[in-house]
Design a protein around this motif. Structure first.
Motif, short mmCIF file in Angstrom:
data_model
loop_
_atom_site.label_atom_id
_atom_site.label_comp_id
_atom_site.label_asym_id
_atom_site.label_seq_id
_atom_site.Cartn_x
_atom_site.Cartn_y
_atom_site.Cartn_z
N ARG A 154 0.82 -1.21 0.00
CA ARG A 154 0.00 0.00 0.00
C ARG A 154 0.86 1.26 0.00
O ARG A 154 0.57 2.24 -0.66
N ARG B 28 -5.32 6.59 3.71
CA ARG B 28 -5.13 6.69 2.27
C ARG B 28 -3.87 5.93 1.91
O ARG B 28 -3.04 5.65 2.76
N SER B 30 -1.15 4.52 -1.76
CA SER B 30 -0.68 4.88 -3.10
C SER B 30 -1.06 3.84 -4.14
O SER B 30 -0.46 3.75 -5.19
N ARG B 31 -2.12 3.04 -3.87
CA ARG B 31 -2.50 2.03 -4.86
C ARG B 31 -3.35 2.59 -5.98
O ARG B 31 -3.75 1.88 -6.88
N ASP B 32 -3.66 3.92 -5.92
CA ASP B 32 -4.51 4.50 -6.96
C ASP B 32 -3.72 4.83 -8.22
O ASP B 32 -4.22 5.49 -9.12
N GLN B 34 -0.78 6.52 -8.47
CA GLN B 34 0.06 7.71 -8.48
C GLN B 34 0.77 7.88 -7.16
O GLN B 34 0.21 7.60 -6.10
N SER B 38 1.34 6.18 2.45
CA SER B 38 0.10 5.71 3.04
C SER B 38 0.02 6.22 4.47
O SER B 38 1.04 6.49 5.09
N HIS B 136 2.12 13.75 -5.40
CA HIS B 136 1.05 12.86 -4.93
C HIS B 136 1.48 12.11 -3.68
O HIS B 136 1.29 10.90 -3.55
N LYS B 138 1.24 10.70 -0.17
CA LYS B 138 0.10 10.32 0.67
C LYS B 138 0.51 10.16 2.14
O LYS B 138 -0.29 9.70 2.95
#
Lengths: 251, 417
Positions: A154, B28, B30-32, B34, B38, B136, B138
Motif C-alpha cells: 500500500r 489513504r 498509493s494504490r490508486d 500515483q 500511506s 502525490h 500520501k
C-alpha cells in the motif's frame, strides 16, 4: 503423520485440520515429540462438534505466526479445554488464555516493529520501473513476512522493492507481489549515497541535554540494531552528549 | 552550503519541539496509480534517538532566520547560531528520499519568521502543496501555523496538512510578554480557535455528506467535502523557563482540551540554549517534571482526574511519586476497594490498574468472584495495585501502603557506553 501445513504460519491449514484432531480422527502425538503431553488424552467419541467462539480465528491467526515451536500444541490444547469447559472463552483471566494472548501480542509488536524498522537502500536496476529498486534486509523474530506485505504494498505501490529475510523474501515489481526462499545478509545491498543524509538527520535531531538511553532501548531493543544504519551512531552520540550539553549551556 | 550542512543546522534547530506524532490522519495509500505513501490512522515511530524520543517525522525548519526575538528560542534574532534556509524543492526531495528509505511517516515543517508572518506561512504551505499536488505524496504532513498568519492561509494549510499546530509556548500571558515580546497570547489563542471552528465545520460537513449516502433510494453520493487537517491540532508548552507552577500548566491544558478541542498538548522541559539571555534560568528544568506533567495530562484525558486534585497544595506535582500514586496516598479513606463491587471510575483511580486491566476485571467479575491470582494474572504492574484492593482471598496490610509512601529510589540512567 506430520503437521500437514504449507508454511510455518499456516493458520487456515491448521484450522481446517482442527475438527479432525479434536474428534481424535487424526493423531499427531507420535510426531510432535516433547510436546506430546500438551496434546492431552485422545478425545472421547461423545465430544460435541467443534464450534469455535467469536475471536478464536483472530487469536489463532496471530499465535500461528509466533516462533514458539509449541504454538499449535498450545492452540489444540486450548481448543480441547474450550470443548470441555463452557464459559471458558468468556474468562479472559484464564492463565492458558493469557498465555495465548501474550504470544499474539508479541507477534503484533514484531509486525509493528518490522513496519517501522525495515530500512530500504537504493539499487540501480535497469529492469525495474524507473531504473531503480529499493531493497532491505530484516531479521524478523516470528513468521510474519506474509503479514507485513500489505503494509509495504500500500505504501510503495508504484515503486519496485524487495525485503530479504532469513525466513523468506518479498518482491514487489510495481504490480505483483512474489515470495522467494530465505536470503543471506550478503545478498542485501551496501550503504547507498542517500544514507548519509539520514545519518546527519539522526545525529542532529538528538538532544544531548536529555540523555535517556534506557527509554530508547525499551522501544528500539538492541537486537534490531544490526539492521539499522543509524544505530552505529548511538555509541558516539551517548559518549559525546555531556560535552555537547556543556557547549549548549556555554560552559 | 550544501543540503547536508543545511540539514544539520535546520534539524538541530527543530529538536526543541517535542511533538513527532503521526497518528490520526485520514486513511489513504498509493494504490490508486500515483505517487507514494500511506497513512493508516495509527502512528509509527521509525527510530529512537538516545534521548528516548521517537523519530516519526522529518522534523525541520524551512529556515532558522527569524525576525522575532523570543528569549527562550535558539533561533531568536539576537542569537549568533549558524543560519540556513532550505529551498522548497530541497525539502520536498528530502521528504521523499527519507520516505522511500522507510525512516519517516512524513514531514513536520516549521519555520523562523522571515519578512512577514504571511510570507513565511506561504512558503511553508508551498512545500506541502508540491508534495501533495505534484508528487502525490500520501504520507503524513504536520504544519506549524505561524502566529498572526492570515485566516486564508490557515485555511489553505489545513487543506494539505494532516495536523496543524500553533505553540502557546508559555503557560501565562505575562510570561509570554516578558520573554517573547513580538508574540501575543491573545493572537495565538485567536488563531487556535479559528482552527478549532474550521475543524468542527469540516467534521459536520463530513457527517452531512455521509448522511446523504445513508438516505434510502438516494440517487447520487454527496460530493466529499474537502478535508481539513483530519488529525486536528496540537500545541506545545515550555515548562521551567518561567515561574508558572504545575497547577497553572495543567489548568491551561485542561482549558485547551475542552475549549479548543486540542488533540494533544506537549510539554517541553526548558532546555538551555547557547548564549541564553540572563532573563532565563541557567539550568535545565528537571526532565522528571516534564514526565510527571505527561502522566498528569494522561490522567486528565483518560482517567477522570481534574487538574486541581492532582497537584499538591504547593501547586506542583510530586516528583517522588507518579500523580496517581500520590493521589491515592493522599486519600487513604478511599481505599481499599473491593474488586468485586467497586465501580469502574473508582478502579481507574487505583495505582497499577490501567484502562485495559480494569476492563478485564469488569468482564471477569460478571462470571465469578475474583481472587488474588486473577489480579496477578493481569501482569507485573498489578503488584502495585494490591495494597489498594480487597478480594475474597486478599486483604492488604497497612504496612504495604506505608512501604509505597516512601520515595522510590531515583532511577539511575543506565549508560552502557
Amino acid at each position: 503423520m506430520t503437521l500437514p501445513l504449507r508454511f510455518p504460519a499456516d493458520w487456515d491449514g491448521f484450522a481446517a485440520q482442527l475438527p479432525a484432531l479434536l474428534a481424535g480422527d487424526a493423531d499427531w502425538t507420535r510426531d510432535v515429540g516433547a510436546q506430546a503431553a500438551l496434546f492431552g488424552a485422545p478425545a472421547q467419541s461423545h465430544v460435541q462438534a467443534w464450534r469455535p467462539p467469536e475471536g478464536w480465528h483472530d487469536l489463532g491467526r496471530r499465535v500461528a505466526m509466533h516462533a514458539d515451536d509449541a504454538r499449535y500444541a498450545r492452540l489444540l490444547a486450548f481448543a480441547r479445554r474450550l470443548q470441555r469447559e463452557p464459559g471458558l472463552w468468556a474468562n479472559v483471566l484464564d492463565p492458558d488464555r493469557r498465555r495465548l494472548q501474550s504470544l499474539a501480542r508479541q507477534v503484533d509488536r514484531e509486525i509493528h516493529k518490522m513496519h517501522a524498522f525495515v530500512r530500504f537502500r537504493e539499487v540501480v536496476d535497469e529492469h525495474a520501473a524507473g531504473g531503480r529498486r529499493h531493497v532491505a534486509w530484516f531479521e524478523p523474530a516470528h513468521h510474519i513476512l506474509r503479514a507485513v506485505a500489505p503494509f509495504f504494498v500500500r505504501r510503495f505501490a508504484q515503486h519496485p522493492w524487495a525485503i530479504l529475510t532469513p525466513r523468506g523474501c518479498l518482491h514487489w515489481d510495481g504490480r505483483r507481489l512474489t515470495g522467494a526462499g530465505p536470503a543471506r545478509r550478503e545478498d542485501a545491498p551496501p550503504e547507498d549515497a542517500g544514507e548519509a543524509l539520514w545519518l546527519t538527520y539522526y545525529r542532529s535531531i538528538f538532544n544531548p541535554a536529555r540523555l535517556k538511553v534506557a527509554a530508547m532501548k525499551r522501544e528500539m531493543p538492541v537486537r534490531y540494531w544490526a539492521q539499522l544504519p543509524e544505530a552505529a551512531l548511538i555509541g558516539e552520540l551517548v559518549r559525546d552528549a555531556p560535552q555537547r550539553e556543556g557547549r549548549m549551556r556555554g560552559v | 552550503m550544501d543540503v547536508q550542512d543545511k540539514l544539520a543546522v535546520l534539524a538541530d534547530a527543530a529538536k526543541y519541539d517535542a511533538s513527532c506524532a503521526s497518528s490520526g490522519g485520514a486513511r489513504r495509500d498509493s494504490r490508486d496509480g500515483q505517487g507514494i505513501g500511506s497513512t493508516t490512522g495509527a502512528g509509527i515511530c521509525h527510530a529512537y534517538t538516545p534521548d528516548g524520543r521517537c523519530v516519526s517525522l522529518l522534523k525541520i525548519l524551512l529556515t532558522n532566520w527569524c525576525v522575532y526575538d523570543c528569549l527562550y528560542c535558539i533561533n531568536r534574532k539576537s542569537s549568533d547560531v549558524r543560519r540556513a534556509r532550505f529551498s522548497i524543492d530541497e525539502v520536498v526531495q528530502l521528504t521523499l528520499s527519507f520516505y522511500r528509505r522507510n525512516v519517516i511517516e512524513g514531514l513536520f515543517l516549521s519555520s523562523g519568521i522571515i519578512r512577514t508572518p504571511d510570507y513565511t506561512m506561504e512558503q511553508v504551505i508551498e512545500v506541502a502543496r508540491r508534495l501533495r499536488e505534484q508528487e502525490h505524496f500520501k504520507g503524513y504532513i504536520h504544519l506549524k501555523t505561524i502566529p498572526d498568519a492570515s485566516p486564508e492561509l490557515v485555511e489553505r494549510a489545513g487543506r494539505y496538512a494532516d495536523r496543524l499546530s500553533i505553540n502557546v509556548e508559555l503557560p501565562s500571558a505575562a510570561s509570554l510578554k516578558a520573554l517573547a515580546p513580538e508574540k501575543d497570547a491573545v493572537g495565538i489563542e485567536r488563531t487556535m480557535s479559528r482552527i478549532h471552528l474550521r475543524l468542527q465545520a469540516a467534521k459536520e460537513a463530513k457527517r452531512d455528506a455521509e448522511g446523504v449516502r445513508a438516505l434510502p433510494g438516494a440517487a447520487a453520493r454527496a460530493a466529499r467535502p474537502p478535508a481539513f487537517a483530519p488529525a486536528g491540532q496540537s500545541t506545545q508548552l515550555i515548562v521551567g523557563a518561567d515561574a508558572s507552577d504545575d497547577r497553572a500548566v495543567l489548568q491551561l491544558s485542561s482549558r485547551l482540551y475542552t475549549g479548543q478541542g486540542l488533540r494533544r498538548v506537549y510539554y517541553s522541559a526548558y532546555s538551555p540554549i547557547p548564549h541564553a539571555s540572563a532573563a532565563l534560568p541557567p539550568q535545565a528544568a528537571p526532565l522528571m517534571r516534564e514526565h510527571r506533567l505527561y502522566q498528569a495530562d494522561w490522567l486528565m484525558r483518560f482517567y477522570g482526574f481534574n487538574a486541581d486534585e492532582i497537584v499538591t497544595d504547593a501547586g506542583f506535582l510530586s516528583l517522588h511519586h507518579d500523580p496517581k500514586l500520590a493521589w491515592a496516598l493522599a486519600h487513604p479513606a478511599t481505599f481499599p476497594l473491593d474488586v468485586d463491587r467497586a465501580p469502574r471510575e473508582a478502579l481507574l483511580r487505583v495505582p497499577g490498574l490501567g484502562v485495559g486491566s480494569v476492563d478485564k476485571l469488569l468482564a471477569a467479575r460478571q462470571l465469578r468472584r475474583l481472587r488474588r491470582a486473577d489480579l496477578l494474572a493481569l501482569g507485573p504492574a498489578v503488584k502495585r495495585a494490591l495494597p489498594f484492593l480487597v478480594a475474597v482471598d486478599h486483604r492488604p496490610r497497612a504496612v504495604d501502603v506505608m512501604a509505597l509512601s516512601r520515595p522510590a529510589p531515583q532511577p539511575q540512567q543506565a549508560v552502557l557506553f
